[in-house]
Write a protein that holds these residues in place. Sequence first.
Motif, PDB file in Angstrom:
ATOM      1  N   UNK A   1     -14.511  -6.352 -10.852  1.00  0.00           N
ATOM      2  CA  UNK A   1     -14.693  -6.544  -9.408  1.00  0.00           C
ATOM      3  C   UNK A   1     -14.839  -8.030  -9.080  1.00  0.00           C
ATOM      4  N   UNK A   2     -15.656  -8.736  -9.872  1.00  0.00           N
ATOM      5  CA  UNK A   2     -15.852 -10.175  -9.634  1.00  0.00           C
ATOM      6  C   UNK A   2     -14.556 -10.962  -9.803  1.00  0.00           C
ATOM      7  N   UNK A   3     -13.765 -10.577 -10.801  1.00  0.00           N
ATOM      8  CA  UNK A   3     -12.478 -11.239 -11.021  1.00  0.00           C
ATOM      9  C   UNK A   3     -11.553 -11.013  -9.823  1.00  0.00           C
ATOM     10  N   UNK A   4     -11.493  -9.789  -9.336  1.00  0.00           N
ATOM     11  CA  UNK A   4     -10.619  -9.483  -8.191  1.00  0.00           C
ATOM     12  C   UNK A   4     -11.057 -10.254  -6.953  1.00  0.00           C
TER      13      UNK A   4
ATOM     14  N   UNK B   1     -10.287 -14.485  -2.965  1.00  0.00           N
ATOM     15  CA  UNK B   1     -10.920 -15.568  -2.203  1.00  0.00           C
ATOM     16  C   UNK B   1     -10.281 -16.924  -2.455  1.00  0.00           C
ATOM     17  N   UNK B   2      -9.867 -17.174  -3.709  1.00  0.00           N
ATOM     18  CA  UNK B   2      -9.351 -18.498  -4.072  1.00  0.00           C
ATOM     19  C   UNK B   2      -7.842 -18.541  -4.211  1.00  0.00           C
ATOM     20  N   UNK B   3      -7.186 -17.411  -3.973  1.00  0.00           N
ATOM     21  CA  UNK B   3      -5.729 -17.334  -4.162  1.00  0.00           C
ATOM     22  C   UNK B   3      -5.375 -17.841  -5.557  1.00  0.00           C
TER      23      UNK B   3
ATOM     24  N   UNK C   1     -12.686 -15.910 -20.041  1.00  0.00           N
ATOM     25  CA  UNK C   1     -12.047 -14.791 -20.734  1.00  0.00           C
ATOM     26  C   UNK C   1     -10.565 -15.112 -20.904  1.00  0.00           C
ATOM     27  N   UNK C   2      -9.858 -14.264 -21.636  1.00  0.00           N
ATOM     28  CA  UNK C   2      -8.434 -14.500 -21.853  1.00  0.00           C
ATOM     29  C   UNK C   2      -7.614 -14.060 -20.641  1.00  0.00           C
ATOM     30  N   UNK C   3      -6.381 -14.546 -20.594  1.00  0.00           N
ATOM     31  CA  UNK C   3      -5.468 -14.133 -19.526  1.00  0.00           C
ATOM     32  C   UNK C   3      -5.192 -12.631 -19.619  1.00  0.00           C
ATOM     33  N   UNK C   4      -5.130 -12.126 -20.838  1.00  0.00           N
ATOM     34  CA  UNK C   4      -4.900 -10.694 -21.045  1.00  0.00           C
ATOM     35  C   UNK C   4      -6.032  -9.865 -20.456  1.00  0.00           C
ATOM     36  N   UNK C   5      -7.264 -10.345 -20.625  1.00  0.00           N
ATOM     37  CA  UNK C   5      -8.419  -9.635 -20.082  1.00  0.00           C
ATOM     38  C   UNK C   5      -8.369  -9.606 -18.562  1.00  0.00           C
ATOM     39  N   UNK C   6      -8.028 -10.734 -17.954  1.00  0.00           N
ATOM     40  CA  UNK C   6      -7.918 -10.794 -16.495  1.00  0.00           C
ATOM     41  C   UNK C   6      -6.868  -9.806 -16.024  1.00  0.00           C
ATOM     42  N   UNK C   7      -5.722  -9.823 -16.660  1.00  0.00           N
ATOM     43  CA  UNK C   7      -4.634  -8.940 -16.261  1.00  0.00           C
ATOM     44  C   UNK C   7      -5.029  -7.476 -16.428  1.00  0.00           C
ATOM     45  N   UNK C   8      -5.639  -7.140 -17.540  1.00  0.00           N
ATOM     46  CA  UNK C   8      -6.070  -5.753 -17.801  1.00  0.00           C
ATOM     47  C   UNK C   8      -7.130  -5.317 -16.794  1.00  0.00           C
TER      48      UNK C   8
ATOM     49  N   UNK D   1      -5.452  -3.373  -5.369  1.00  0.00           N
ATOM     50  CA  UNK D   1      -4.171  -3.614  -4.689  1.00  0.00           C
ATOM     51  C   UNK D   1      -4.148  -4.974  -4.021  1.00  0.00           C
ATOM     52  N   UNK D   2      -5.269  -5.386  -3.423  1.00  0.00           N
ATOM     53  CA  UNK D   2      -5.337  -6.701  -2.793  1.00  0.00           C
ATOM     54  C   UNK D   2      -5.180  -7.806  -3.831  1.00  0.00           C
ATOM     55  N   UNK D   3      -5.894  -7.690  -4.941  1.00  0.00           N
ATOM     56  CA  UNK D   3      -5.806  -8.697  -6.001  1.00  0.00           C
ATOM     57  C   UNK D   3      -4.405  -8.717  -6.591  1.00  0.00           C
ATOM     58  N   UNK D   4      -3.831  -7.561  -6.767  1.00  0.00           N
ATOM     59  CA  UNK D   4      -2.488  -7.467  -7.333  1.00  0.00           C
ATOM     60  C   UNK D   4      -1.454  -8.143  -6.423  1.00  0.00           C
TER      61      UNK D   4
END
Length: 87
Positions: free
Chosen positions: A10-13, A18-20, A32-39, A54-57
């Motif tokens: 949730x915090x990542x999204x 917020x920061x685009x 964290x890794x890029x893979x973790x963010x994506x997952x 969906x918004x973050x995506x």
Amino acid sequence: MKDYIEERAINIAVYIIDNNATVRQTAKAFGVSKSTVHKDVTSRLMQVNPTLAKQARSVLDVNKSERHIRGGLATREKYAHQNKAGE
């Protein structure tokens, strides 16, 4: 899923929205890794908060579609600095 993973997703999204932010910027900010963010954004968050996912995506999709432009600008900047240093 563990609570801290849900909270991180949730915090990542929220950070991405917020920061685009890009996946790389987000990974660096959260340590964290890029893979973790994506997952977190693509699969874990869909289980917890589909609307936020969906918004973050959508932000990540825009960033992905523009990345070739940013890469070209970075390359131009790199060679502009090299040419000035050689003068």
